[in-house]
Write an enzyme that holds these catalytic residues in place. Sequence first.
Site, PDB file in Angstrom:
ATOM      1  N   ASP A  52       0.822  -1.208   0.000  1.00 58.38           N
ATOM      2  CA  ASP A  52       0.000   0.000   0.000  1.00 58.38           C
ATOM      3  C   ASP A  52       0.854   1.256   0.000  1.00 58.38           C
ATOM      4  OD1 ASP A  52      -2.230  -1.632   0.140  1.00 58.38           O
ATOM      5  OD2 ASP A  52      -2.373  -1.506   2.329  1.00 58.38           O
ATOM      6  N   TYR A 110       6.396 -10.408   6.345  1.00 60.92           N
ATOM      7  CA  TYR A 110       6.331  -8.969   6.567  1.00 60.92           C
ATOM      8  C   TYR A 110       6.886  -8.652   7.944  1.00 60.92           C
ATOM      9  CZ  TYR A 110       3.403  -7.726   2.534  1.00 60.92           C
ATOM     10  OH  TYR A 110       2.925  -7.494   1.272  1.00 60.92           O
TER      11      TYR A 110
END
Length: 264
Positions: A52, A110
């Site tokens: 994002d 992540y």
Amino acid sequence: MRNLRFIVTYDGTKYSGFQTQPEGNTIQDKIEEAIAKLTGEQVKIAGSGRTDAGVHARGQVINFITESRIPLNRWCVALNSWLPKDIATLSVEEVPLEFQSWKWAKRKTYCYTIRTGRLQDVFHYRYQMHHPTRLDVEAMKTALAHFIGEHDFTSFCSVRSTKPSHVRTLYEAWIEVDGILADSSQVSYNVMNEQDYTGQVIRIYVTANGFLYNMVRIIAGTLIRVGEDKFSSHDIPVILAAKDREMAGPTAEPHGLMLWRVEY
């Protein structure tokens, strides 16, 4: 004709995410523009996943088909010379023509980074969410363990998710503090005066077969609530079972998130 796979790193601060958007200014746009300048080709790159706006990557994987005869050992230096300074290719290899970076990915990791303490680190603020008070890392670690395994993560993804299934498998999840695995023998929370608390860097790592929209950031936001003693670690199974986004914590800020690595 060759299919090339690159490992790419980038600072996502000023970009509108990885994937091309109508308004432009994405990581994909910049890489495709650099390839066009280098080879004269108009290619469409494929990424292992979308990050994002404001999210970073240490080990994003991309691939594209090229007719260029540039030797492999020259590709990274040549392409980097056309890329902005906050985007760089780290390695390249030739892969089968049918390879697709998003489809062939087996595991992704992540990392979400939090800096606690009264003062923000001006040299790392782009990559760390600042939390001014201390967090109970041991409680966060206990809560994080509840996410491991196969679960429906509806409570931990954006209501804007369009995926037909929210079931994902978390293979590993762990927390490090200042590069040291957090446990009670290494981390002390008995700070007598909060004003004297200098802070810690807390890194939350999660490895899964795939992630949903905002999933890691919502997990991080929920763990922060646990660290603040606003949620209990025992609440996590209840929140997962509820399949209700309103039950989980807030979506943590994007700049603390980094795509760490992708495995094939």
